[in-house]
Design a protein around this motif. Structure first.
Motif, PDB file in Angstrom:
ATOM      1  N   ALA A  54      -5.801  -3.482  -7.282  1.00 31.09           N
ATOM      2  CA  ALA A  54      -4.987  -3.402  -6.075  1.00 31.09           C
ATOM      3  C   ALA A  54      -4.569  -1.956  -5.821  1.00 31.09           C
ATOM      4  O   ALA A  54      -4.401  -1.165  -6.740  1.00 31.09           O
ATOM      5  CB  ALA A  54      -3.748  -4.273  -6.226  1.00 31.09           C
ATOM      6  N   ARG A  55      -4.420  -1.625  -4.562  1.00 30.31           N
ATOM      7  CA  ARG A  55      -3.996  -0.271  -4.209  1.00 30.31           C
ATOM      8  C   ARG A  55      -2.546  -0.070  -4.617  1.00 30.31           C
ATOM      9  O   ARG A  55      -1.718  -0.951  -4.442  1.00 30.31           O
ATOM     10  CB  ARG A  55      -4.137  -0.055  -2.709  1.00 30.31           C
ATOM     11  CG  ARG A  55      -5.592  -0.059  -2.262  1.00 30.31           C
ATOM     12  CD  ARG A  55      -5.779   0.296  -0.809  1.00 30.31           C
ATOM     13  NE  ARG A  55      -4.922   1.328  -0.264  1.00 30.31           N
ATOM     14  CZ  ARG A  55      -5.097   2.653  -0.450  1.00 30.31           C
ATOM     15  NH1 ARG A  55      -6.091   3.078  -1.181  1.00 30.31           N
ATOM     16  NH2 ARG A  55      -4.286   3.516   0.103  1.00 30.31           N
ATOM     17  N   PRO A  56      -2.217   1.100  -5.159  1.00 27.53           N
ATOM     18  CA  PRO A  56      -0.835   1.362  -5.560  1.00 27.53           C
ATOM     19  C   PRO A  56       0.064   1.526  -4.346  1.00 27.53           C
ATOM     20  O   PRO A  56      -0.375   1.971  -3.287  1.00 27.53           O
ATOM     21  CB  PRO A  56      -0.934   2.665  -6.348  1.00 27.53           C
ATOM     22  CG  PRO A  56      -2.173   3.308  -5.879  1.00 27.53           C
ATOM     23  CD  PRO A  56      -3.101   2.212  -5.467  1.00 27.53           C
ATOM     24  N   PHE A  57       1.312   1.129  -4.489  1.00 26.51           N
ATOM     25  CA  PHE A  57       2.296   1.315  -3.435  1.00 26.51           C
ATOM     26  C   PHE A  57       3.671   1.437  -4.066  1.00 26.51           C
ATOM     27  O   PHE A  57       3.858   1.148  -5.239  1.00 26.51           O
ATOM     28  CB  PHE A  57       2.261   0.162  -2.427  1.00 26.51           C
ATOM     29  CG  PHE A  57       2.684  -1.159  -3.012  1.00 26.51           C
ATOM     30  CD1 PHE A  57       4.001  -1.579  -2.926  1.00 26.51           C
ATOM     31  CD2 PHE A  57       1.781  -1.970  -3.663  1.00 26.51           C
ATOM     32  CE1 PHE A  57       4.402  -2.779  -3.472  1.00 26.51           C
ATOM     33  CE2 PHE A  57       2.163  -3.178  -4.214  1.00 26.51           C
ATOM     34  CZ  PHE A  57       3.472  -3.579  -4.114  1.00 26.51           C
ATOM     35  N   GLY A  58       4.632   1.904  -3.297  1.00 25.85           N
ATOM     36  CA  GLY A  58       6.004   2.004  -3.783  1.00 25.85           C
ATOM     37  C   GLY A  58       6.351   3.354  -4.368  1.00 25.85           C
ATOM     38  O   GLY A  58       7.440   3.531  -4.902  1.00 25.85           O
ATOM     39  N   PHE A  59       5.442   4.316  -4.296  1.00 20.27           N
ATOM     40  CA  PHE A  59       5.707   5.644  -4.838  1.00 20.27           C
ATOM     41  C   PHE A  59       6.308   6.552  -3.775  1.00 20.27           C
ATOM     42  O   PHE A  59       5.923   6.498  -2.614  1.00 20.27           O
ATOM     43  CB  PHE A  59       4.417   6.305  -5.338  1.00 20.27           C
ATOM     44  CG  PHE A  59       3.888   5.724  -6.605  1.00 20.27           C
ATOM     45  CD1 PHE A  59       4.356   6.144  -7.834  1.00 20.27           C
ATOM     46  CD2 PHE A  59       2.912   4.742  -6.579  1.00 20.27           C
ATOM     47  CE1 PHE A  59       3.869   5.615  -9.005  1.00 20.27           C
ATOM     48  CE2 PHE A  59       2.417   4.207  -7.739  1.00 20.27           C
ATOM     49  CZ  PHE A  59       2.893   4.642  -8.958  1.00 20.27           C
TER      50      PHE A  59
END
Length: 72
Positions: free
Chosen positions: A2-7
């Motif tokens: 999954a693509r990273p998010f939340g950074f």
């Protein structure tokens, strides 16, 4: 994967860069490492760059995949 998010990242006045993931500090860069990070995050996918710089892109299956016969 999954693509990273939340950074997110914050550049402080002294040149330090703080990388956060979902509100918690995940890494702190200073000096030339901070400069390299800022150059890279400006030219690519910012979420993926931050995940890679903090080490949050690895989830444990890399060793197993490296030893698989098709990857030799």
């Amino acid at each position: 994967m999954a693509r990273p998010f939340g950074f997110t990242y914050t550049q402080l006045g002294d040149g330090t860069v703080t990388i956060s993931h979902r509100g918690r500090e995940a890494g702190r860069l200073r000096g030339t490492r901070a400069e390299k990070f800022l150059a890279e995050v400006g030219s690519g996918d910012a979420q993926m760059v931050m995940a890679r710089w903090t080490g949050a892109y690895k989830f444990g299956n890399e060793r197993v995949a490296k030893n698989h016969p098709r990857n030799r």
